[in-house]
Enzyme design. Sequence first.
Site, PDB file in Angstrom:
ATOM      1  CD  GLU A 149       0.105   1.158   3.096  1.00 37.05           C
ATOM      2  OE1 GLU A 149      -0.044   2.275   2.760  1.00 37.05           O
ATOM      3  OE2 GLU A 149       0.942   0.964   4.100  1.00 37.05           O
ATOM      4  CG  LEU A 151      -3.436   3.578   1.384  1.00 42.00           C
ATOM      5  CD1 LEU A 151      -4.322   2.884   2.386  1.00 42.00           C
ATOM      6  CD2 LEU A 151      -3.993   4.005   0.214  1.00 42.00           C
ATOM      7  CD  GLU A 153      -1.581   7.281   9.370  1.00 37.69           C
ATOM      8  OE1 GLU A 153      -2.239   8.254  10.435  1.00 37.69           O
ATOM      9  OE2 GLU A 153      -0.624   6.774   9.585  1.00 37.69           O
ATOM     10  CB  CYS A 261       4.894   4.565   6.826  1.00 33.70           C
ATOM     11  SG  CYS A 261       3.237   3.793   6.581  1.00 33.70           S
ATOM     12  NE  ARG A 329       0.502   3.989  14.058  1.00 34.62           N
ATOM     13  CZ  ARG A 329      -0.099   2.961  12.950  1.00 34.62           C
ATOM     14  NH1 ARG A 329       0.225   1.666  13.215  1.00 34.62           N
ATOM     15  NH2 ARG A 329      -0.933   3.489  12.236  1.00 34.62           N
TER      16      ARG A 329
END
Length: 437
Positions: A149, A151, A153, A261, A329
Site C-alpha cells: 500500500e 496510502l 494518512e 511507516c 505513532r
Amino acid sequence: MKIAVVGTGYVGLVTGTCFAETGNTVTCVDIDQEKVKKLQNGKITIYEPGLEQLFERNIKQERLFFTTDLAEGIKDAKVIFLALPTPPGEDGSADLRYILKVASDLGPLLSEYTVIIDKSTVPVGTADKVREKIATNAKVDFDVVSNPEFLREGVAVEDFMKPDRVVIGTTSPRARKIMETLYAPYVRQGNPIIFMDERSAELTKYAANSFLATKITFMNEIANLCELVGADVDAVRKGVGTDNRIGKRFLFPGIGYGGSCFPKDVQALAKSASDVKYDFRILNAVMDVNADQKTRLIQKIKEYFKGNLKGKTIAFWGLSFKPHTDDIREAPSLYNIEALLSEGVKIQAHDPEAIENVKRILGDKIHYFSTPYEAAEGADAIFIATEWPEFRTPDFERLSSVVKAKVIFDGRNLYDLSVMKEMGYTYYSIGREVVNG
C-alpha cells in the site's frame, strides 16, 4: 467480487471500505472483539478524512461486514488481503508473527483456488514464507501476491480511489488476471498497474518510503546549516524544489518525520541490508539525524529561558505526527513533551483529533484543551508540533490577550517572519532567523 481483509487497522479498514465502494462484497476480520463490535454497530475506529462517509454507506448497502471468525470471514472469498501489523522488533526487523500466524490458520480453511495478498509492509522474502505456511495444511491451489500500500494518512481515501500507481508482485498468470480485474475501476484515468515479481514488490515499498524519509532528512540538515550560516531555508527550498529532477514535495523542514511507516520502514530496510552483510550507510545516517531533529527546539527553549524551565507553562499545538490524522505513532510531539516534562514544565495541549490517543499514553501528566486558545491561556510559550490548517492563521490579537508571554517555538515553520515581527512575537523556527519581539 467477494473479498476478505484480515486486519482492521489503518490499512485494513481503508482497503476494505474502498473495495466495497466499487461494488465488491467485503468482510473484514479482526481478533479484537471490542473493535469489531464497534465496527458492526457502525462506529468507525480511526480518523481519516472522507472514510466515515464511505464506511457508513457501504454498511447500509450491505457490502461491508465485520467478524472475529476467520473461517466465516473468508468463506467464498476469491481474494484475501493480509493487512496485519508488522511492528519493529528490538533489532529493527519487521515482526512477522501476526502475518505468519494467520497464514498458518488459512491453509486448512481454503476450499477452492484463492489469491492471498500481502498488503502489509513486509521484508523481502515474506511472500515465500507466507506461501510455505499456507502450503503446510492447504488442500487446494492458491497464489500469494505482494501488493504494497502507498496510502498517505490524511488523504488515504483519495490515494486508494485514485492511485498514482498500483504495484503488484506475482509470477502467476492466474493471479495476475484476478488482480487486474480487481484494480481496473481505480485506474480508469490511465495510471499504471505495475507488475513485477514478489520480492521486487516487497522491496519497492521500503525503497519508496526510505527515499522520502531521506529527502525530508536531507532538507532538515540543510535547514540546520541555514541557521549557522545565516541563510533562509524557505528560499533554499524554493530554489531546490523547482528543479524538476528533485521536485518540491517533501522538502519542508521541521522537527523530523514520524508516523507508522517511515520510522519502521527505514529501520526495517537497514536491518534487511545488515542481514545480508550490506552497510546501508545513508539510511543509518537518516535515522540518526531524524532522532536528533525531533527535539532540536528543546535546546532553543532552554537557551531562551536561560536553563530555568521548572515551573514554566508551554502550550502544545498539535499532537498527531501529521495533520488530518489521529495517529501518534512516533510523533515528534511526544518526544518533546517527555523532554519538557523531565525539566519540570507544565504542558497544556490541544489537537483536533489525537487527544484521546495521547491520553492513553500520558494520562494526566499533561493538561488537555478543546481549543488552541484555551491551551495557550497563561502560557510562557507556544510549541507548534503539527501543521494543522487551523494553526496557520490564528487570531493573533486574541492569542496575545491570553498568553503570558508572546513566544512561539514553531517546529513546522507555519508563520511569515515579517508577520511575527509586526505582531511583536519572539519567534523561533527551523532554518530561519530568530525574530526577537
